[in-house]
Design a protein around this motif. Structure first.
Motif, PDB file in Angstrom:
ATOM      1  N   ASN B 290       0.410  -1.281  -0.246  1.00 19.28           N
ATOM      2  CA  ASN B 290      -0.092  -0.394  -0.575  1.00 19.28           C
ATOM      3  C   ASN B 290       0.626   1.264  -0.384  1.00 19.28           C
ATOM      4  O   ASN B 290       0.494   2.310  -1.163  1.00 19.28           O
ATOM      5  CB  ASN B 290      -0.723  -0.019   1.372  1.00 19.28           C
ATOM      6  N   ALA B 291       2.001   1.338   0.745  1.00 16.31           N
ATOM      7  CA  ALA B 291       2.827   2.537   0.458  1.00 16.31           C
ATOM      8  C   ALA B 291       3.472   3.040  -0.336  1.00 16.31           C
ATOM      9  O   ALA B 291       3.180   3.896  -0.658  1.00 16.31           O
ATOM     10  CB  ALA B 291       3.592   1.993   2.421  1.00 16.31           C
ATOM     11  N   TRP B 292       3.638   1.559  -0.886  1.00 14.44           N
ATOM     12  CA  TRP B 292       4.647   1.401  -2.422  1.00 14.44           C
ATOM     13  C   TRP B 292       3.789   1.937  -3.563  1.00 14.44           C
ATOM     14  O   TRP B 292       4.375   2.827  -4.330  1.00 14.44           O
ATOM     15  CB  TRP B 292       5.212   0.230  -2.496  1.00 14.44           C
ATOM     16  N   GLU B 293       2.639   1.422  -3.126  1.00 11.97           N
ATOM     17  CA  GLU B 293       1.670   2.125  -4.641  1.00 11.97           C
ATOM     18  C   GLU B 293       0.865   3.416  -4.151  1.00 11.97           C
ATOM     19  O   GLU B 293       1.012   4.255  -5.382  1.00 11.97           O
ATOM     20  CB  GLU B 293       0.461   0.880  -4.673  1.00 11.97           C
ATOM     21  N   LYS B 294       0.576   4.123  -3.182  1.00 10.50           N
ATOM     22  CA  LYS B 294       0.592   4.808  -2.679  1.00 10.50           C
ATOM     23  C   LYS B 294       1.635   6.253  -2.554  1.00 10.50           C
ATOM     24  O   LYS B 294       0.659   7.225  -3.097  1.00 10.50           O
ATOM     25  CB  LYS B 294      -0.756   5.008  -1.335  1.00 10.50           C
ATOM     26  N   GLY B 295       3.074   5.628  -2.680  1.00 10.39           N
ATOM     27  CA  GLY B 295       3.933   6.661  -2.668  1.00 10.39           C
ATOM     28  C   GLY B 295       4.036   7.068  -4.226  1.00 10.39           C
ATOM     29  O   GLY B 295       4.550   7.692  -4.537  1.00 10.39           O
ATOM     30  N   LYS B 296       3.313   5.835  -5.113  1.00 12.92           N
ATOM     31  CA  LYS B 296       4.046   5.773  -6.883  1.00 12.92           C
ATOM     32  C   LYS B 296       3.889   7.551  -7.132  1.00 12.92           C
ATOM     33  O   LYS B 296       4.564   8.177  -8.550  1.00 12.92           O
ATOM     34  CB  LYS B 296       3.265   5.197  -7.366  1.00 12.92           C
ATOM     35  N   TRP B 297       2.986   8.248  -7.247  1.00 10.59           N
ATOM     36  CA  TRP B 297       2.597   9.466  -7.640  1.00 10.59           C
ATOM     37  C   TRP B 297       3.580  10.704  -7.800  1.00 10.59           C
ATOM     38  O   TRP B 297       4.164  11.201  -8.446  1.00 10.59           O
ATOM     39  CB  TRP B 297       1.243  10.007  -7.806  1.00 10.59           C
TER      40      TRP B 297
END
Ligand code: FE2
Ligand code: FE2
Lengths: 93, 318
Positions: B290-297
């Motif tokens: 979750n942290a990795w995906e939400k940090g993508k932008w």
């Protein structure tokens, strides 16, 4: 989108000493690389100065060439002071 | 390269390690050495990163400002440890993205201990004292392992671990000397973390698969059972000192061997947790993904900004 590139980090632990390689990190640009290096490598006053260099910019010698590069120095004992045998009575030399 | 040539190179390689010379990233190495190191160093890095999650749970609920800054600093160190280790691992030719992908997909393992929940504040004490304590026992011998970047990362890690264990023990000591409820909370945390901490040092020697090869490459200097004994011997007197009881009724000191003898461990539970069926496996990985995906932008925006600045510079130059 491109991944953040890799940077090599060099730290001077105190004035008078050279910068020394301590590891690498990822950052989008040089400014961020410096900030990240500060957080990752100097949390306990390990440094007074930081260099960051894009890893891709480093040209390294190849271990396979080590013999060619470094072995010629081996048989040049005359580059060392002990090569020159002088009388014991000689002082200050 | 012919088989004979490879064998020759391997002999030179093994002799080099036996002489205590280090292997550096660009040196020739057997493919198995490379793969084993990628696996072990990345597992180690993943453990540091996932290890932040159970403790992160308590930052906003630390009882005092002093405890809060200490816990924050400790967790920040663990992030640093993960980063030193990922960076050492990448020198073997694997990318950070591949390593994250292995963690997120469940292909890579991390220390099973971080799949247990942190139920009370005393768990912050028990983790620092026992989990970091066991980690130190595991890590100190790695400071002289054969792969240079790993050994150097471990030297940094070990320098920083000592504070983690001391702050944890101090939390336990304070609770143990507090009200009966506080002491009970400390005892309860010890009860829950004791056996997982012992098992964290790895399967028993007869069930451990990689030991011989790992000893040769100095990825291991002592067997799991020896490390476990060392941990028990050093920790039992510490518990006694603060008046807490090790939750093992069979525990006793052997006057002849000068070692503590302790009861059987629940290895079925250990393997269940390793295989993904521990109390928090799913929660840990999903928090991480979750942290990795939400940090993508954010990562994309930073990269776009860097590229824009770079092209501005180029435009000025022409
Ligand atoms: Fe750590
Ligand atoms: Fe730690």
């Amino acid at each position: 989108m491109k991944n953040w590139p890799l940077w090599e980090v060099f730290i001077r632990s105190k004035n008078g000493l050279e910068h020394r390689h301590c590891g690498s990190l990822h950052a989008s640009d040089a400014t961020m690389a410096l900030e990240n290096a500060r957080d990752v490598y100097t949390r306990r006053m390990e440094g007074v100065s930081i260099w960051v260099v894009p890893s891709a910019q480093i040209t390294a010698s190849n271990p396979e060439d080590s013999a060619e590069l470094f072995e010629p120095a081996k048989d040049k004992a005359y580059r060392h002071p002990t090569f020159y045998e002088l009388p014991d009575e000689l002082k200050h030399m | 390269m012919s088989e004979k040539e490879v064998k020759n190179l391997e002999e030179i390689f093994d002799a080099k390690i036996a002489r205590d010379e280090k292997i550096e990233p660009k040196d020739w190495m057997p493919e198995k050495y490379r793969q084993t190191h990628i696996r072990q160093i990345s597992q180690h890095a993943h453990s540091e990163i996932v290890g932040m999650l159970p403790e992160g749970n308590w930052i906003t609920r630390a009882p005092t400002l002093k405890r809060k800054v200490a816990l924050l600093a400790k967790i920040q160190d663990e992030a640093g440890h993960g980063l030193y280790l990922y960076s050492a691992c990448e020198t073997l030719g694997v990318t950070r993205e591949e390593l994250y992908e292995q963690l997120h997909s469940g292909k890579a393992k991390y220390s099973s201990i971080f799949n247990y929940p942190t139920l009370t504040w005393a768990d912050m004490g028990a983790i620092g004292w026992l989990v970091d304590g066991a980690a130190i026992i595991n890590q100190v011998p790695l400071c002289s392992t054969s792969f240079g970047p790993y050994a150097r990362a471990m030297v940094r890690v070990c320098k920083e671990e000592s504070f983690h264990q001391r702050q944890g023990f101090q939390i336990m000591m304070t609770l143990a000397n507090g009200t009966p409820e506080q002491k009970e909370m400390a005892q309860d945390a010890l009860n829950r973390w004791w056996f997982p901490s012992l098992m964290m040092l790895g399967p028993t020697d007869d069930a451990s698969v990689h030991t011989e090869q790992s000893m040769k490459w100095k990825l291991k200097r002592k067997s799991n059972d020896d490390l476990r004994q060392q941990f028990v011997d050093q920790t039992v007197p510490q518990a006694d000192m603060i008046g807490l009881t090790i939750p093992d009724p069979t525990l006793k000191f052997n006057e002849d061997t000068k070692h503590y003898e302790f009861g059987d461990l629940d290895w079925d539970e250990f393997w269940q947790v390793v295989k993904g069926h521990g109390p928090c496996n799913k929660e840990r990985i999903s928090a991480r993904v979750n942290a990795w995906e939400k940090g993508k932008w954010v990562r994309d925006a930073a990269m776009a900004y860097a590229e824009k600045q770079e092209s501005k510079k180029l435009n000025v130059a022409v």
